[in-house]
Design an enzyme around this catalytic site. Structure first.
Site, PDB file in Angstrom:
ATOM      1  N   GLY A 131       0.798  -1.215   0.000  1.00  0.00           N
ATOM      2  CA  GLY A 131       0.000   0.000   0.000  1.00  0.00           C
ATOM      3  C   GLY A 131       0.832   1.267   0.000  1.00  0.00           C
ATOM      4  CB  THR A 132       3.996   2.208   1.696  1.00  0.00           C
ATOM      5  OG1 THR A 132       3.494   2.108   3.035  1.00  0.00           O
ATOM      6  CG2 THR A 132       4.985   3.367   1.634  1.00  0.00           C
ATOM      7  CB  CYS A 152       3.230   3.899  10.772  1.00  0.00           C
ATOM      8  SG  CYS A 152       2.834   2.805   9.396  1.00  0.00           S
TER       9      CYS A 152
END
Length: 404
Positions: free
Chosen positions: A71-72, A326
Site C-alpha cells: 500500500g505504501t 507506524c
C-alpha cells in the site's frame, strides 16, 4: 491464551493464499516477461491474480490494476506519479488524518514548492465536503483522502468528495487499504481515479499491493527499467506473493458480506463493554466506521499512555496497538488525534483494537475483562509511579500480572 487484535496492522496469511504461493514457487516460477513456456506459466498466474484483485474492487478491466510492493508504494505512485508530470509546482489537497504513506510524499512535494492544503476534520475525524469545495483552486491537480482511517476507524464520504472533484476536473485518489475486504468497493460507483490496496491487510502475504488506475489517467513511473506493469512499475514482479494476493482478494470478495456483519456485531459488543469504563473515551465516528475497528483514548494520561497498555496487554497474551502501527514505537502525540482536536496529553493515550477472521466472542469478552483489570491496577498509587518509570525505561517494563 493468546488473542491477536491488531488486524489493521497485518493479518495472518490464509492457507489458500499460501497454497497458491507454493504452486507458483514450485511450478510457475518463471519470469512473467519471458516468451517461453516457463515465462508463460508465470504470466498466467500473474494475470489471474490481476483479474482477482480487479474483481475485489469491481474494476471494469484488470488492465487498470498495477501491482506494487504494498500500500505504501501504491500511495507514493499515486501522489508522485501525478505530480511528476508537471514542470512547475501545482496545488494538491489531502486531509489532516492521512496515513504517513500519503503525508510524507506530500511533504516532499511541499519542499519542492508545491502548494498543499490539508483539510481539517471534526472531532470524529470526518472531512467536510464543504471544506473540500472551498479549498479547490484553478491549479489543483489532485485530491487524496483516505477512505478508512487506520487509527480511529472513521470512514470518509468518498462518493461525495469525488463527485466534487469530478465536477471540477480534478483527479481523486483514495487509500482504501483498510476498507478492502471489509466493505464493498466499486471504483465506478466511488468515481475515483486512483485507489490503493495492500495484500497483507486482507489475509494475503506481505510484500504485495496494487494501485487501481482509471483508464485514461496517466502516471509518471517512479521506477525505470524493463517496463513491467505497463511501464508504470518496472522490475520483475513478485509472482508468488501476487498470486497469494489474488486468492486472498477473491476469497475476501466472496466472504465480505457475512464477515462484515459478524465483525460489526463483535465490534459493537466490545465498544459496549468498554465505553462505560472510567478513563476510556471512544474515538472516531461510531456511525461511519470500519466494521472491525475499536479505538479509545485514555482520559488520564499522567502516567498511563497507550504504549503502557499495549505492553501490559501483551504480557497478558493480547495483542493491541497504540494508535497507528507506524507510530507505535514512538512516545509522541498522535498526529491523527491532535488533528481531531485532542490535546497533546490525550493524544499519547490512544489505543486500537482491531478484529479479524479468527476473532470470536470469547476473545472480545476476555479482552474487555483483562483491559478493565489492567486499568484498575495501573491507577493504584504504587503502580502509577512504576508506570511513569516504565515510560522512561521501557526495557525494564516486563513483569507479571495477576488476573485471579
Amino acid at each position: 491464551m493468546q488473542i491477536y487484535l491488531d488486524y489493521s496492522a497485518t493479518t495472518p496469511t490464509r492457507p489458500e493464499a499460501i497454497a497458491a504461493m507454493h504452486e507458483v514457487l514450485e511450478r510457475q516460477w518463471g519470469n512473467p516477461s519471458s516468451l517461453h513456456a516457463w515465462g508463460g506459466r508465470a504470466a498466467t498466474a500473474l494475470e489471474m491474480a490481476r483479474m482477482q484483485v480487479a474483481g475485489l474492487i469491481q474494476a471494469p478491466s484488470s488492465d487498470s490494476i498495477v501491482f506494487t510492493s504494498g500500500g505504501t508504494e501504491a500511495d507514493n505512485l499515486a501522489i508522485m506519479g501525478i505530480a511528476r508530470w508537471f514542470a512547475q509546482p501545482q496545488h494538491l489537497i489531502i486531509s489532516r488524518v492521512e496515513h504517513s504513506a500519503i503525508a510524507q510524499p506530500v511533504k516532499v512535494l511541499e519542499e519542492w514548492g508545491w502548494q498543499v492544503t490539508r483539510l481539517p476534520v471534526n472531532r470524529q475525524g470526518r472531512v467536510s465536503p464543504v471544506d473540500l469545495e472551498a479549498a479547490l483552486q484553478p491549479n489543483t491537480v489532485l485530491v487524496s483522502i483516505i477512505y478508512g482511517q487506520s487509527e480511529v476507524g472513521t470512514l470518509q464520504p468518498i462518493e461525495r468528495l469525488s463527485e466534487i472533484t469530478r465536477d471540477r476536473g480534478v483527479l481523486f485518489h483514495t487509500d482504501a487499504v483498510q476498507v478492502a475486504g471489509r466493505l464493498p468497493l466499486d471504483v465506478s460507483r466511488l468515481s475515483v481515479d486512483l485507489l490503493s490496496l495492500s495484500s497483507h491487510k486482507i489475509y494475503g502475504p506481505q510484500g504485495a499491493g496494487a494501485l487501481y488506475v482509471r483508464p485514461g489517467v496517466e502516471l509518471y513511473p517512479l521506477v525505470g527499467g524493463g517496463g513491467q506493469e505497463r511501464g508504470l512499475r518496472s522490475g520483475t514482479e513478485a509472482t508468488a506473493a501476487i498470486a497469494g494476493f489474488g486468492i486472498a482478494a477473491e476469497l475476501a470478495a466472496m466472504e465480505l458480506q457475512l464477515e462484515a456483519s459478524r465483525l460489526r456485531e463483535l465490534r459493537d459488543g466490545l465498544f459496549e463493554q468498554l465505553s462505560e469504563v472510567e478513563g476510556l473515551s471512544p474515538t472516531g465516528d461510531r456511525l461511519h466506521r470500519l466494521p472491525h475497528h475499536v479505538s479509545f483514548c485514555l482520559k488520564d494520561t499522567r502516567h498511563i499512555t497507550g504504549k503502557t497498555l499495549v505492553r501490559q496487554m501483551n504480557l497478558a497474551g493480547i495483542g493491541i496497538s497504540a494508535g497507528s502501527a507506524c507510530h507505535s514505537g514512538k512516545l509522541s502525540p498522535s498526529p491523527i488525534l491532535t488533528a481531531m482536536g485532542y490535546s497533546s496529553r490525550e493524544a499519547i493515550g490512544g489505543i486500537r483494537l482491531t478484529l479479524g477472521r479468527q476473532t470470536e466472542r470469547a476473545d472480545v469478552d476476555w479482552t474487555a475483562i483483562v483491559l478493565k483489570q489492567i486499568l484498575r491496577r495501573l491507577r493504584s498509587p504504587l503502580v502509577a509511579s512504576e508506570s511513569a518509570y516504565e515510560e522512561r525505561n521501557p526495557v525494564s517494563a516486563v513483569r507479571s500480572i495477576d488476573f485471579s
